[in-house]
Design an enzyme around this catalytic site. Structure first.
Site, short mmCIF file in Angstrom:
data_model
loop_
_atom_site.label_atom_id
_atom_site.label_comp_id
_atom_site.label_asym_id
_atom_site.label_seq_id
_atom_site.Cartn_x
_atom_site.Cartn_y
_atom_site.Cartn_z
N ASP A 177 1.51 -0.14 -2.18
CA ASP A 177 2.92 -0.11 -1.74
C ASP A 177 3.68 0.89 -2.61
O ASP A 177 3.16 1.42 -3.58
CB ASP A 177 3.54 -1.51 -1.82
CG ASP A 177 3.68 -2.01 -3.26
OD1 ASP A 177 2.67 -2.00 -3.98
OD2 ASP A 177 4.79 -2.38 -3.67
N HIS A 220 -6.34 0.29 0.58
CA HIS A 220 -5.00 -0.11 1.04
C HIS A 220 -4.02 0.66 0.16
O HIS A 220 -3.59 0.17 -0.88
CB HIS A 220 -4.84 -1.63 0.89
CG HIS A 220 -3.53 -2.14 1.39
ND1 HIS A 220 -3.33 -2.57 2.68
CD2 HIS A 220 -2.33 -2.29 0.78
CE1 HIS A 220 -2.07 -2.97 2.84
NE2 HIS A 220 -1.44 -2.82 1.69
N ASP A 263 -14.45 -2.63 2.86
CA ASP A 263 -13.74 -1.37 2.64
C ASP A 263 -12.83 -1.13 3.84
O ASP A 263 -13.11 -0.30 4.69
CB ASP A 263 -14.77 -0.24 2.48
CG ASP A 263 -14.09 1.09 2.19
OD1 ASP A 263 -12.96 1.08 1.66
OD2 ASP A 263 -14.69 2.13 2.51
N GLU A 320 -6.76 -3.10 -1.97
CA GLU A 320 -5.61 -2.36 -2.48
C GLU A 320 -6.00 -1.65 -3.78
O GLU A 320 -7.09 -1.88 -4.33
CB GLU A 320 -4.41 -3.30 -2.71
CG GLU A 320 -3.14 -2.52 -3.00
CD GLU A 320 -1.85 -3.30 -2.78
OE1 GLU A 320 -1.90 -4.47 -2.36
OE2 GLU A 320 -0.79 -2.70 -3.01
O1 9MR Z 1 -2.34 -7.96 -8.42
C1 9MR Z 1 -1.60 -9.07 -7.93
C2 9MR Z 1 -2.53 -10.22 -7.73
O2 9MR Z 1 -3.09 -10.63 -8.94
C3 9MR Z 1 -1.76 -11.37 -7.08
O3 9MR Z 1 -2.65 -12.42 -6.81
C4 9MR Z 1 -1.07 -10.87 -5.82
C5 9MR Z 1 -0.27 -11.93 -5.12
O4 9MR Z 1 0.83 -12.29 -5.86
O5 9MR Z 1 -0.23 -9.78 -6.11
C6 9MR Z 1 -0.90 -8.68 -6.65
O6 9MR Z 1 0.01 -7.71 -6.93
C7 9MR Z 1 0.46 -6.90 -5.89
C8 9MR Z 1 1.96 -6.81 -6.11
O7 9MR Z 1 2.54 -8.05 -5.87
C9 9MR Z 1 2.62 -5.73 -5.27
N1 9MR Z 1 1.94 -4.46 -5.42
C10 9MR Z 1 0.53 -4.55 -5.12
C11 9MR Z 1 -0.16 -5.53 -6.01
C12 9MR Z 1 -1.67 -5.54 -5.80
O8 9MR Z 1 -2.08 -6.15 -4.64
#
Ligand code: 9MR
Ligand code: ZN
Length: 549
Positions: free
Chosen positions: A164, A473, A519, A528
């Protein structure tokens, strides 16, 4: 296009064309070398690029590996030291091509470090540096203060956090800290390393981190408190960053953000002093300001998303480890015993002292204290070092019990499991550096897992190896329409929690934890990328490159 719709622009990567799994970058000539064979087989061969057998041996038996559900044996070819490019052949099947030689991880390190440049926000990515993955200037408009929409702030810059386009202080601070410690502990690896980013008059790794620090400084309020995050209200659709033009909001402060900002600025200040004394001074002032705010405001201020906002929250349940990190770095910076006392008083708060994540920063605090160039409390030094050796010992046990060598238990495969593997690699490295243990081989195994010694035979770093993740992602990697992903990104990896609807569709029920991966760009909980998954890779690669020198 619907906000969350992702139209597939390229074929999904199929399953691995290889059946024998090994590190697709390769092995330094003098190191242990191993491939994992997930079927019954007594002999293996190593073939060169022409298919000629140059080495052969009997396999070693391992047996059933619970996390992958595979029954595996090993090909051990540590005795093959001749430089070259090879494949492992077993039961008529092959591994991907890999190298034996000097500096086999340098290219991987360059790529993992360069990945941060590809996430720069607020500037365009010039073709000269970004090649085909260039793009226009993004997110340069002033942001609106969430709590008072009449206030507008210039908070441009920094790295996009992940797939994001949000920018989050705690995530950014720890990623920057991993890179700064990598530079500090392995200067010979990073001092002259150039990764084709704009010229800065300082080592590229420091120039790259400065890009993030400049942004972090903008997130600090005049009273020393720090805004938690800067994002649009909702995640952007899968468009190039310059086409994400929704209003950016500066969300309220959190105590973790203040602590992490104080910590990373305190850590950074002396590192930048030789190259840019004015910047070093600015960092020191900022660190002091937020540290003093922390002292005046001892209460935990969490962050939760306001109604209607769906970007990352990065909330926590307490801020003890963040405060510990902040005070430990302030002690390291100033030598002031009051900061040491504050840090040490927090060590009985029962947070882990070897953790390097965005919620648990105890390992960073421990590192700060242990490396501080001041008189220290012997008992604390002993305790902190003991934590590293004890944890590394425990992790060795996990690695030995894993058919693929990852220091992971069956239960450890959740969102961002690849970060866990890499952070565990960091713990092995730090135990060696701080306590004189010899865990280099265990540290290397964590990288081997990431680069292909895993039950899917995939390199989890985009662009590295013959078969690697290619559909991360990651909005620009999708929207640019280029077949090859932007290189150098560590993807999240197997997540047995199947934490998004796409993962639930993609992964059949009963799939073993280590194989809960696809993937596929749509699955943010499997594929991601984030800055704080790449930063431990840079640290671990830095260590392994330093060992090879
Ligand atoms: O890396 C984070 C993961 O450990 C959590 O379980 C998840 C849900 O809260 O969020 C991940 O963080 C994301 C963040 O909220 C927004 N940017 C992308 C991050 C990676 O997926
Ligand atoms: Zn941007």
């Amino acid at each position: 296009m619907d906000r969350y719709e992702i139209k597939r622009s390229k074929e999904r990567t199929g399953s691995s064309p290889f059946s024998v799994f090994t590190d697709q970058a390769g092995f330094p000539a003098g190191n242990a070398k191993r491939a994992v064979i997930p079927f019954d087989c007594e002999y293996f061969e190593i073939t060169d690029r022409n298919g000629t057998t140059v080495f052969s041996g009997e396999t070693g038996q391992f047996g059933f590996d619970e996390a992958s559900g595979d029954t595996v044996c090993f090909a051990d070819f540590g005795k093959l030291t001749k430089k070259g490019e090879y494949r492992v052949k077993a039961g008529g099947k092959f591994s991907a091509l890999f190298k034996i030689g000097d500096n086999v991880y340098d290219g991987v390190l360059d790529s993992a470090l360069k990945a941060f440049y590809f996430l720069r926000c607020g500037c365009g990515l010039d073709e000269k540096f970004a090649g085909a993955w260039k793009h226009g200037k993004c997110h340069t408009a002033e942001a609106v203060l969430w709590e008072d929409n009449s206030v507008r702030l210039d908070v441009s810059g920094g790295w996009h956090d992940a797939g994001d386009y949000g920018r989050y202080v705690t995530a950014g601070a720890i990623a920057a800290a991993h890179l700064l410690y990598a530079y500090r502990l392995f200067p010979e690896v990073f001092r002259d390393r150039r990764v084709n980013i704009p010229e800065s008059g300082m080592p590229d790794i420091l120039a790259e981190v400065k890009y993030e620090l400049d942004w972090l400084l903008k997130m600090q309020k005049p009273d020393g408190s720090v805004y938690h995050k800067l994002t649009t209200l909702l995640h952007a659709p899968f468009v190039m960053p310059e086409h994400d033009t929704e209003t950016l909001y500066v969300f309220p402060v959190s105590s973790m953000a203040a602590a992490d900002l104080a910590a990373v600025c305190a850590l950074a200040s002396p590192i930048y002093r030789p190259f840019d004394p004015a910047f070093a001074e600015k960092l020191r002032t900022a660190a002091e300001l937020s540290a003093e705010w922390l002292i005046r405001n001892p209460g935990f201020i969490d962050f939760t998303n306001p109604e209607g906002c769906n970007t990352g929250a990065y909330g926590q349940w307490d801020d003890a480890s963040n405060r510990f990190w902040a005070f430990a770095e302030m002690f390291a910076l100033t030598g002031d015993g009051d900061y040491a006392d504050r840090a040490l008083a927090l060590t009985n708060k029962h947070f882990p002292l070897t953790e390097f994540g965005y919620t648990e920063t105890g390992g960073l605090g421990a590192l700060a204290y242990l490396l501080a160039p001041h008189e220290k409390d012997d008992a604390t030094v002993g305790k902190l070092k003991g934590e590293f050796t004890r944890t590394a010992g425990y992790l060795r046990g996990l690695s030995d019990k894993c058919g693929y060598g990852a220091a992971m238990s069956v239960r450890d495969f959740w969102w961002g499991s690849n970060m866990n593997v890499l952070k565990r690699g960091m713990i092995f490295a730090l135990s060696d550096i701080l306590c004189g243990t010899d865990n280099m081989e265990y540290a290397a195994r964590q990288l081997h897992y990431i680069l292909g010694t895993n039950p899917l035979g995939i390199s989890y770093i985009t662009g590295i190896g013959e078969y690697s993740a290619n559909q991360p992602h990651l909005r620009p990697a999708y929207a640019d329409g280029i077949d090859a992903s932007i290189p150098g990104f560590v993807v999240g990896g197997p997540n047995s929690g199947l934490s998004d609807q796409f993962a639930k569709e993609l992964i059949p029920p009963g799939t073993p934890p280590m194989k809960c991966y696809a993937d596929a760009a749509e699955s943010y909980s499997l594929n991601e990328i984030t800055i704080y998954w790449n930063s431990p890779a840079v640290f671990l690669l830095g260590y392994l490159c330093a060992c090879g020198r």
